[in-house]
Design an enzyme around this catalytic site. Structure first.
Site, short mmCIF file in Angstrom:
data_model
loop_
_atom_site.label_atom_id
_atom_site.label_comp_id
_atom_site.label_asym_id
_atom_site.label_seq_id
_atom_site.Cartn_x
_atom_site.Cartn_y
_atom_site.Cartn_z
CD GLU A 177 -3.11 0.90 2.14
OE1 GLU A 177 -3.30 -0.24 2.60
OE2 GLU A 177 -3.85 1.88 2.37
NE ARG A 178 -2.33 5.17 -0.07
CZ ARG A 178 -3.35 5.48 -0.88
NH1 ARG A 178 -3.13 5.73 -2.17
NH2 ARG A 178 -4.57 5.52 -0.42
CE LYS A 203 -5.65 2.79 9.21
NZ LYS A 203 -5.35 2.91 7.76
CD GLU A 228 -7.35 6.14 6.63
OE1 GLU A 228 -6.58 5.19 6.39
OE2 GLU A 228 -7.19 7.28 6.18
NE ARG A 257 -8.04 13.11 8.25
CZ ARG A 257 -7.67 12.51 7.12
NH1 ARG A 257 -8.46 12.56 6.05
NH2 ARG A 257 -6.54 11.84 7.06
CG ASP A 316 -2.86 10.87 5.47
OD1 ASP A 316 -1.85 10.37 5.96
OD2 ASP A 316 -3.63 10.25 4.70
CD GLU A 324 2.71 6.72 10.86
OE1 GLU A 324 2.24 6.28 11.93
OE2 GLU A 324 2.16 6.55 9.76
CD GLU A 332 -0.63 8.19 1.20
OE1 GLU A 332 0.00 7.85 2.22
OE2 GLU A 332 -1.87 8.24 1.15
CD GLU A 352 4.95 24.90 0.71
OE1 GLU A 352 6.14 25.26 0.76
OE2 GLU A 352 4.17 25.02 1.68
CD1 TRP A 409 -13.05 10.85 1.63
CD2 TRP A 409 -11.80 9.85 3.19
NE1 TRP A 409 -13.14 9.49 1.43
CE2 TRP A 409 -12.38 8.86 2.38
CE3 TRP A 409 -10.98 9.45 4.24
CZ2 TRP A 409 -12.17 7.48 2.59
CZ3 TRP A 409 -10.77 8.09 4.45
CH2 TRP A 409 -11.35 7.13 3.63
C1 GCV Z 1 -2.14 2.35 5.37
C2 GCV Z 1 -3.56 7.32 4.43
C3 GCV Z 1 -3.18 6.42 3.30
C4 GCV Z 1 -3.56 4.98 3.55
C5 GCV Z 1 -2.90 4.56 4.86
C6 GCV Z 1 -3.37 5.49 5.96
C7 GCV Z 1 -2.68 5.18 7.26
O1 GCV Z 1 -4.94 7.43 4.51
O2 GCV Z 1 -3.76 6.89 2.13
O3 GCV Z 1 -3.12 4.22 2.48
O4 GCV Z 1 -3.22 3.23 5.16
O5 GCV Z 1 -3.05 6.81 5.62
O6 GCV Z 1 -1.69 5.85 7.54
O7 GCV Z 1 -3.11 4.32 7.97
#
Ligand code: GCV
Length: 830
Positions: free
Chosen positions: A169-170, A289, A293, A343, A372, A394, A400, A518, A549
C-alpha cells in the site's frame, strides 16, 4: 570486477550501477602509497559468533575497505593488536580508552591512536561505529577523531505497508521483499540487504507488514516465516515487529467477539503473543491501527482506545515488547456543512482524555501533522497534549502525497518544520524533537518511525534520488539537530562520489525540490491538492471538498481556507499551548505558509508578502514549474560524471517531472481562475501562445473528448481515437516564424494499454513514443491529472507552412489520447 587498481577508479566511474547498494556502494577513493601504508593492517573483531552484529561489523569493514582501497585486511578474533581496526562492545574490550561511556546503542569512535577503536555500548553500537568509520573513509575523510555518539531516542523504526499478497500500500517500487502469495517469501536475500542498509543508518526496528493488517499473518506457517525474517535482520541489530488486525480474535481465532474487555479475547491475544515469541524471542513488538479508516477497533464495543491498546501491551510485557498504537483515528464521514467540523481536531479529541491511561510499554505513534502527510502541515498538537504517555513521530519516506518518487522531493526540510517547531509547552522552549524522545515530559520511551515501503526495484524506492530521504531519515532519528543539507551532502558523496560539481548540483536540486513541489501542488497551507479519493498523485483540487474525508479547503467563488480559530472556526488552534494558539488564532501573526490552514479568506486577501492569495497561487505555480524544469538542465551537466545507468534513469524521471509540473501548474491555476474569476496580473493563466490544441487540429480517426476534471486538459478538451483498434491522425499547418523549437506534446498515459504515437514534420518522422511509462506512481484508467504527461523533442527546425502531424495507434483501453502540442522557443517553459 576485473580492474587493476589503476583502472579501478576509472571502472568505478563508468560501471553501470543499479542502485541496489544504496549509499553502501563503497566506490574507490584515491589513496596513494603513503595513504595505503597508513591504513590499518588488520581488523580485530571481539566476537566470533557469526550471527552477532559485531561479527557482521568485521565483515563489513573487510568488505568496505576492500572496495574503497582495493586492500584486503585479514580479520582476526583477538584483542588490541597494534595497527588494527578493533570492533566490539566496550564490555569485551580490555584495553584503555578515554572517551565517555555511550548510552544504549551508542558508540565510541577513535582514530587518534595506533589502533582504530570502534566500540559500542552494545553490539548494535559496535556495528554503527563500523558503518560510521566506513562512511568517513568512503567520503575520503581520513581525519583523526575521537568522539562518543549517542542516539536521540531509543525507538528508531521503519514501517513497511506490505500486504500478504506481495503488494504494498502506497509503495512505488514494485512488490514486497517480504511477502508473496499470502505467505513469507522464500528468498529473503533482498530483506538481508535491506537490513544492512537500515543498520548503516542506525535503524533498530522494522514493522514488516501493513498497518491495514491481514489476520492471516498469524497462521503458523507465517509465524514461522516471521522467524526467518527475524533471523535475517538480527545480525544487523534490527528487531522485527508486526502490525495486527484488531478483529483477529473473531476473524481468525473463531471467537464471537473482539471486545478488548472480554476475558476470552484477552487470553487469545496472550496465547498468540506467547506463540510468536517462541519463534521470535526478540520481537520488537506490535503496531496497531484501530478504529481508523474502516479498520476494526475498540470503539466498535464502546471501549476506549486505551482499553484496546492495553490488551496488546499487557500481552507483550512479559516479553519486553512494545506496542506502537497509532493516533491516526478520525471520523471519515464528517459533514462539511458544519463550519466547526474538523478532522484535524480528532487526534487530540480522542487521545488527550486518555493521557495517563496507557500501559508503560505503549507508544502513541503520531503523524507529523494532524491530517495526513501533506506537503505542509503544522506540527500535530497532540505532541503537546500527552504528558503522561510515550509518543513517537511518524514520518513518510514513501512519497504518497508528494510525487510518489516520480517527482524529486528531498523531504528533511519539510520534516524539520515540524521537528524544530517550538510548542512552547507551559511557556517553555519545547520543540517537537524534544517531545518525541521523552525529554519534554520526562517519559521513558519514545522516538521515531517512518513509512518507507521499499520494494523489489533495484533502487529500493523506485528512484535513485529518493534514497536521500531514507538515508536522511535514519540520520535525523539519530540526531535531529544535524543540518538537512549536510546530511544530503554525505549521501551524495557516498552515492555519486565527491566531484564538486556533482555535489553542488545535486545539493542545489534537492534543496530546491520541496519548495518547488509545494509551489506547484499546494500553497499557503491548503494541503497537497491531489485527488484524495483516487490515486493521491496528480491534481484534483475539487476532490478535497464535498466528501466526508475532512481534507477540506472550503474553496468557493469568494474565498478559500479552513477557519480553525477558536473565535470563529473549528477551535483547532486552541489545541496548542497558549502562545502557539495565540500565534495561529490571529491572522496577522499566522505565517503566510499556513494561512489557509488556519483561516478562511477572500482570494483578494493580502499576504504578508504583499501579494493577494490568488496572485500568490498563480506566481507560485509558475515558479515551481520553472524550478522543476531547471532540474533537467542541472542534471544534464552531470552527464560524464555519473554512470550511464543511473544518469539515464534519473534524467528520464526529471524530464517526466518537468512535464508533470506543467500539468499541475495549469490544473491548479485554471481551477482557481475559473472559480474566482480573477485574472492573473501577469496574464499567463489561460494564455498559451505557443500551444496548438489537439482538438483544433484537423482530425481523422480522432475525436474531441471532454476531460474530467476539466482543468487537467488544456482548454478542457483532449482527443481520443474513434475506435480502440484503428489509428487516428491529427495534423496542422504551422504558421510560426522559422526557427528552432522544442516540440512538447501533452498526452495521457492510461493504465490498460500501450498506445504508439508518431510525430512527423512533412515527410520526416520527428519521433515516436509509447504510452508505457513505468515510473511507479499509481496509474489511472482515465484521462486526468494522473495520466496527463508530456514528451518533448528538442531543437526541431520548423518553418511556416510545415505540416505537423501525429499518428496515434490505440492499444487495449488506451485510445492514444492527445491534449496539445507546444512549440516552444529555447528557454520558454509552457
Ligand atoms: C495504510 C492514508 C493512506 C492509507 C494509509 C493510511 C494510514 O490514509 O492513504 O493508504 O493506510 O493513511 O496511515 O493508515
Amino acid at each position: 570486477m576485473l580492474c587493476t587498481f589503476l583502472l579501478y577508479l576509472l571502472c568505478a566511474i563508468v560501471a553501470a550501477e543499479n542502485g541496489s547498494q544504496g549509499w553502501l556502494r563503497y566506490a574507490p577513493v584515491s589513496c596513494e602509497k603513503a595513504c595505503q601504508d597508513a591504513l590499518p593492517s588488520s581488523v580485530v573483531v571481539l566476537n566470533n559468533n557469526e550471527t552477532s552484529p559485531v561479527y557482521v561489523a568485521g565483515q563489513e569493514l573487510q568488505r568496505g575497505i576492500q572496495r574503497i582501497f582495493n586492500k584486503t585486511l585479514p580479520v582476526n578474533y583477538g584483542d588490541c593488536a597494534a595497527s588494527s581496526i578493533i570492533v566490539g562492545t566496550l564490555g569485551d574490550y580490555n584495553c584503555t580508552h578515554n572517551t565517555p561511556e555511550p548510552d544504549e546503542d551508542g558508540f565510541v569512535l577513535n582514530t587518534t591512536g595506533d589502533t582504530v577503536q570502534l566500540l559500542g555500548q552494545n553490539q548494535r553500537g559496535a556495528l554503527y561505529a563500523a558503518f560510521e568509520y566506513l562512511s568517513m573513509l568512503a567520503q575520503g575523510n581520513f581525519s583523526r577523531v575521537a568522539y562518543t555518539s549517542n542516539p536521540h531516542a531509543p525507538i528508531r523504526w521503519v514501517n513497511e505497508w506490505d500486504n500478504m499478497d506481495g503488494s504494498i500500500e502506497r509503495g512505488y517500487a514494485g512488490p514486497s521483499i517480504f511477502f508473496a502469495n499470502g505467505t513469507v517469501a522464500e528468498d529473503l536475500t533482498r530483506a538481508r540487504d535491506y537490513a544492512r542498509l537500515l543498520a548503516s543508518i542506525r535503524i533498530n526496528g522494522i514493522i514488516v507488514n501493513n498497518v491495514n493488517a491481514n489476520a492471516t499473518l498469524l497462521e503458523a506457517r507465517n509465524i514461522d516465516g516471521l522467524r526467518r525474517i527475524a533471523d535475517v535482520f538480527r545480525p544487523y541489530g534490527v528487531q522485527i515487529g508486526i502490525s495486527l488486525n484488531f478483529a483477529s480474535p473473531q476473524d481468525f481465532g473463531g471467537l464471537d467477539t473482539f471486545d478488548s474487555l472480554n476475558p476470552s479475547v484477552v487470553s487469545w491475544w496472550e496465547n498468540v503473543t506467547n506463540q510468536i515469541y517462541q519463534r521470535v524471542p526478540d520481537l520488537a513488538g506490535y503496531l496497531v491501527k484501530a478504529s481508523s479508516e474502516g479498520q476494526p477497533g475498540p470503539l466498535t464495543y464502546n471501549r476506549t482506545l486505551a482499553e484496546g491498546a492495553n490488551v496488546f501491551a499487557r500481552a507483550l510485557q512479559p516479553h519486553d515488547g512494545i506496542l506502537m498504537f497509532r493516533a491516526f483515528v478520525y471520523d471519515n464521514n464528517l459533514n462539511e456543512s458544519s463550519w466547526t467540523a474538523d478532522r484535524a481536531n480528532a487526534a487530540v479529541d480522542y487521545f488527550k482524555p486518555l493521557d495517563g491511561e496507557f500501559e508503560e510499554n505503549v507508544i502513541v505513534q503520531i503523524k507529523y501533522g494532524p491530517i495526513d502527510f501533506q506537503v505542509r502541515e503544522p506540527a500535530s498538537p497532540l505532541f503537546a497534549n500527552l504528558n503522561r504517555t510515550n509518543v513517537a513521530i511518524e514520518l513518510q519516506v514513501t512519497q504518497e502525497y508528494l510525487g510518489q518518487q516520480c517527482h524529486l522531493v528531498y523531504l528533511p526540510p519539510l520534516w524539520k518544520t515540524v521537528l524544530d517547531f517550538d510548542l512552547q509547552v507551559d511557556g517553555k522552549v519545547s520543540p517537537v524533537r524534544d517531545v518525541i524522545p521523552g525529554k519534554t515530559f520526562n517519559r521513558p520511551l519514545g522516538g521515531w518511525t517512518a513509512v518507507v515501503n521499499v520494494g523489489t526495484n533495484t533502487t529500493w524506492l523506485g528512484s535513485h534520488l529518493a534514497m536521500s530521504n531514507l538515508y536522511a531519515y535514519g540520520r535525523l532519528a539519530w540526531d535531529p539537530i544535524v543540518d538537512s543539507e549536510d546530511i544530503l551532502q554525505d549521501w551524495i558523496r557516498l552515492t555519486f562520489g565527491s566531484d564538486q560539481h556533482v555535489l553542488d548540483t545535486i545539493t542545489e536540486m534537492s534543496m530546491a525540490s520541496w519548495p518547488a513541489y509545494e509551489n506547484y501542488t499546494g500553497n499557503l497551507g491548503e494541503q497537497t491538492l491531489t485527488d484524495i479519493i483516487y490515486t493521491h498523485y496528480g491534481p484534483n483540487p475539487a476532490s478535497q471538498d464535498n466528501n466526508g474525508w475532512g481534507q477540506w479547503t472550503r474553496a468557493d467563488r469568494q474565498g478559500i481556507g479552513m477557519d480553525r480559530t477558536v473565535n470563529n472556526g473549528t477551535g483547532y488552534s486552541g489545541q496548542y499551548p497558549a502562545e502557539v494558539a495565540q500565534l495561529y488564532e490571529d491572522i496577522d501573526t499566522t505565517p503566510d505558509d499556513l494561512l489557509l490552514w488556519f483561516h478562511h479568506v477572500n482570494y483578494t486577501y493580502r499576504l504578508h508578502s504583499g501579494k493577494t492569495v490568488i496572485q500568490h497561487f498563480y506566481d507560485a505555480h509558475y515558479d515551481g514549474a520553472e524550478t522543476a524544469h531547471s532540474f533537467v538542465d542541472m542534471w544534464e551537466s552531470l552527464r560524464d560524471k555519473i554512470d550511464q545507468e543511473r544518469y539515464n534513469d534519473v534524467l528520464a524521471r526529471l524530464i517526466y517531472q518537468a512535464g508533470h509540473s506543467i500539468v499541475w501548474r495549469d490544473a491548479i491555476t485554471n481551477f482557481y481562475h475559473n472559480l474566482s474569476g480573477i485574472p492573473d496580473e501577469m496574464q499567463r493563466v489561460g494564455h498559451h501562445p505557443w500551444r496548438i490544441e489537439a482538438e483544433s487540429m484537423t482530425l481523422s480517426g480522432y475525436e474531441p473528448y471532454a476531460v474530467y476534471p476539466f482543468e487537467t486538459a488544456s482548454n478542457a478538451t483532449a482527443i481520443i481515437t474513434s475506435s480502440n483498434s484503428t489509428a487516428g491522425m491529427a495534423s496542422t499547418t504551422l504558421s510560426i516564424p522559422s526557427g528552432t523549437y522544442n516540440l512538447a506534446i501533452n498526452y495521457y498515459d492510461l493504465h490498460g494499454g500501450e498506445s504508439l504515437w508518431t510525430v512527423y514534420r512533412n515527410d520526416d518522422q520527428i519521433g515516436q513514443w509509447t504510452g508505457d511509462t513505468k515510473l511507479g506512481h499509481i496509474p489511472s484508467t482515465y484521462l486526468d491529472g494522473h495520466s496527463a504527461t508530456r514528451v518533448t523533442f528538442r531543437d526541431i527546425d520548423l518553418r511556416p507552412g510545415d505540416v505537423l502531424w501525429i499518428v496515434g495507434e490505440p492499444d487495449g483501453t488506451e485510445p492514444a489520447p492527445l491534449d496539445y502540442v507546444a512549440l516552444l522557443p529555447g528557454g520558454v517553459v509552457d
